[in-house]
Motif scaffolding. Structure first.
Motif, short mmCIF file in Angstrom:
data_model
loop_
_atom_site.label_atom_id
_atom_site.label_comp_id
_atom_site.label_asym_id
_atom_site.label_seq_id
_atom_site.Cartn_x
_atom_site.Cartn_y
_atom_site.Cartn_z
N LYS A 156 11.92 -60.68 37.62
CA LYS A 156 12.42 -61.96 37.13
C LYS A 156 11.48 -63.06 37.61
N PRO A 157 11.25 -64.09 36.81
CA PRO A 157 10.34 -65.17 37.21
C PRO A 157 10.96 -66.09 38.26
N LEU A 158 11.10 -65.55 39.47
CA LEU A 158 11.68 -66.35 40.54
C LEU A 158 10.75 -67.50 40.92
N ARG A 159 11.32 -68.50 41.54
CA ARG A 159 10.58 -69.71 41.89
C ARG A 159 10.19 -69.65 43.37
N ALA A 160 8.89 -69.76 43.63
CA ALA A 160 8.37 -69.64 44.99
C ALA A 160 7.79 -70.97 45.46
N LEU A 161 8.12 -71.35 46.69
CA LEU A 161 7.59 -72.56 47.30
C LEU A 161 6.79 -72.16 48.53
N VAL A 162 5.51 -72.50 48.54
CA VAL A 162 4.63 -72.20 49.68
C VAL A 162 4.64 -73.39 50.63
N MET A 163 4.94 -73.12 51.90
CA MET A 163 4.94 -74.15 52.93
C MET A 163 3.95 -73.74 54.02
N ARG A 164 2.72 -74.22 53.92
CA ARG A 164 1.69 -73.91 54.88
C ARG A 164 1.81 -74.80 56.12
N PRO A 165 1.01 -74.55 57.15
CA PRO A 165 1.04 -75.44 58.32
C PRO A 165 0.92 -76.91 57.90
N ASN A 166 1.67 -77.75 58.61
CA ASN A 166 1.74 -79.18 58.31
C ASN A 166 2.35 -79.44 56.94
N ALA A 167 3.09 -78.46 56.40
CA ALA A 167 3.83 -78.59 55.14
C ALA A 167 2.94 -78.71 53.92
N PHE A 168 1.67 -78.32 54.02
CA PHE A 168 0.82 -78.30 52.83
C PHE A 168 1.23 -77.14 51.94
N THR A 169 1.10 -77.35 50.65
CA THR A 169 1.51 -76.33 49.70
C THR A 169 0.33 -75.83 48.88
N GLY A 217 3.86 -67.30 59.42
CA GLY A 217 4.62 -67.29 60.65
C GLY A 217 3.78 -67.56 61.89
N GLY A 218 2.46 -67.59 61.73
CA GLY A 218 1.59 -67.84 62.87
C GLY A 218 1.37 -66.60 63.70
N THR A 219 0.52 -66.73 64.71
CA THR A 219 0.21 -65.62 65.60
C THR A 219 1.01 -65.77 66.88
N PRO A 220 1.78 -64.74 67.28
CA PRO A 220 2.54 -64.82 68.54
C PRO A 220 1.64 -65.18 69.71
N GLY A 221 2.11 -66.11 70.52
CA GLY A 221 1.31 -66.52 71.67
C GLY A 221 0.32 -67.63 71.37
N TRP A 222 0.30 -68.13 70.12
CA TRP A 222 -0.62 -69.20 69.74
C TRP A 222 0.20 -70.36 69.17
N PRO A 223 0.95 -71.07 70.00
CA PRO A 223 1.75 -72.19 69.48
C PRO A 223 0.87 -73.29 68.92
N SER A 224 1.37 -73.96 67.88
CA SER A 224 0.59 -75.01 67.23
C SER A 224 1.51 -76.10 66.74
N LEU A 225 1.06 -77.34 66.86
CA LEU A 225 1.84 -78.46 66.33
C LEU A 225 1.97 -78.36 64.82
N ALA A 226 1.00 -77.72 64.17
CA ALA A 226 1.06 -77.58 62.72
C ALA A 226 2.21 -76.71 62.27
N ASP A 227 2.74 -75.90 63.19
CA ASP A 227 3.83 -74.98 62.83
C ASP A 227 5.19 -75.49 63.26
N THR A 228 5.26 -76.72 63.77
CA THR A 228 6.55 -77.23 64.22
C THR A 228 7.56 -77.33 63.09
N LEU A 229 7.06 -77.44 61.86
CA LEU A 229 7.95 -77.48 60.70
C LEU A 229 8.88 -76.27 60.67
N LEU A 230 8.36 -75.10 61.06
CA LEU A 230 9.14 -73.88 61.00
C LEU A 230 10.34 -73.91 61.95
N HIS A 231 10.30 -74.82 62.92
CA HIS A 231 11.37 -74.89 63.91
C HIS A 231 12.30 -76.09 63.69
N HIS A 232 12.04 -76.82 62.62
CA HIS A 232 12.89 -77.99 62.33
C HIS A 232 14.26 -77.52 61.85
#
Length: 277
Positions: A156-169, A217-232
């Motif tokens: 089925k043509p499902l709708r996908a939204l890409v959310m890269r680091p810093n919310a870039f798509t 999801g990023g690399t475990p052990g490599w925290p980044s401010l760019a990935d803070t969106l994932l924890h909002h």
């Protein structure tokens, strides 16, 4: 008026003979995407140096192949000192160095940014031919096409939204968009008016009501401010309500056989998605 350093560098460059051979044996790569193709297609003893990015597994798909090779940061002095007979660069990176190399007649191959799978195939052929190994390019393309042919597109043509680091798509009309469509999905960023450099506000992501949310999801052990969106909290609530698919950005970044992995993961996630009420 040029600086003393600029004049001295120009004199040094003009004294370095750089003549392209029929089949280059001294190759320098100055772009991550060039690194990935060069390390897959060239003989190892052809490669004089790659970028420092090639050895970082967070962004490179050839980190193991790059181990032990000299690296540069794209400085003119570094490249000239290696006396290459072929320099492969990206069309939008290290522009000052590329311009200087061209001025002194260095053999530079600039790679564009493919917008679709045909463009990926064309760039593989371009680099393989420049390296003197066209047959390896055809073999890589055959591997890519076989992997793509084995993928079952979304039913089925499902709708996908890409959310890269810093919310870039992923931009409509680019390679990432082509990969989403190859998986049989619809790119939500086109619906919400994001361009190639657009960020997706959390409010827009929530209101778009996608079937799939694609993240790195990023690399475990490599925290980044760019990935803070994932924890909002808003994003966490959004992820609970929709299926989240983890596809590392290194699979999207450059043209090569790895792009088939993006199509496969998207299609598998879509086909595993339960019908929404």
């Amino acid at each position: 008026m040029p600086s003393r350093f600029g004049i001295a560098l120009a004199v040094i460059l003009s004294a370095v003979p750089m003549v392209a051979a029929a089949a280059p044996v001294r190759v320098v790569s100055m772009n991550l995407c060039a690194d990935e193709l060069v390390l897959r297609l060239a003989d190892r003893d052809q490669v004089l140096a790659v970028t420092y990015l090639a050895q970082d597994p967070r962004g490179s798909t050839v980190a193991s192949e790059a181990v032990g090779l000299p690296v540069t940061r794209g400085l003119t002095e570094e490249v000239v000192a290696l006396k290459p007979d072929l320099v492969i660069a990206g069309a939008f990176t290290t522009r000052t160095t590329v311009g200087m190399l061209k001025r002194v007649g260095a053999p530079v191959l600039e790679l564009g940014v493919p917008a679709d799978l045909d463009g990926v195939r064309a760039q593989i052929r371009q680099v393989a031919s420049a390296l003197g190994h066209p047959e390896r390019g055809e073999a890589m393309i055959a591997t890519l096409d076989a992997r793509l042919a084995a993928i079952v597109p979304a039913r089925k043509p499902l709708r996908a939204l890409v959310m890269r680091p810093n919310a870039f798509t992923v931009a409509p009309g680019g390679l990432g968009d082509a990969l989403i469509r190859a998986a049989g999905l619809v790119n939500v960023s086109a619906e919400i008016g994001r361009d190639r450099f657009g960020e997706v506000p959390l409010e827009a992501a929530a209101l778009s009501n996608p079937d799939l949310i694609v993240v790195d999801g990023g690399t475990p052990g490599w925290p980044s401010l760019a990935d803070t969106l994932l924890h909002h909290p808003v994003f966490k609530a959004l992820a609970l309500a929709h299926r989240t698919v983890d596809i590392p950005n290194r699979f999207w970044t450059c043209p090569g056989p790895q792009v088939a992995e993006v199509v496969a993961r998207l299609a598998d996630a879509a086909n595993a998605q339960a019908p929404r009420p």
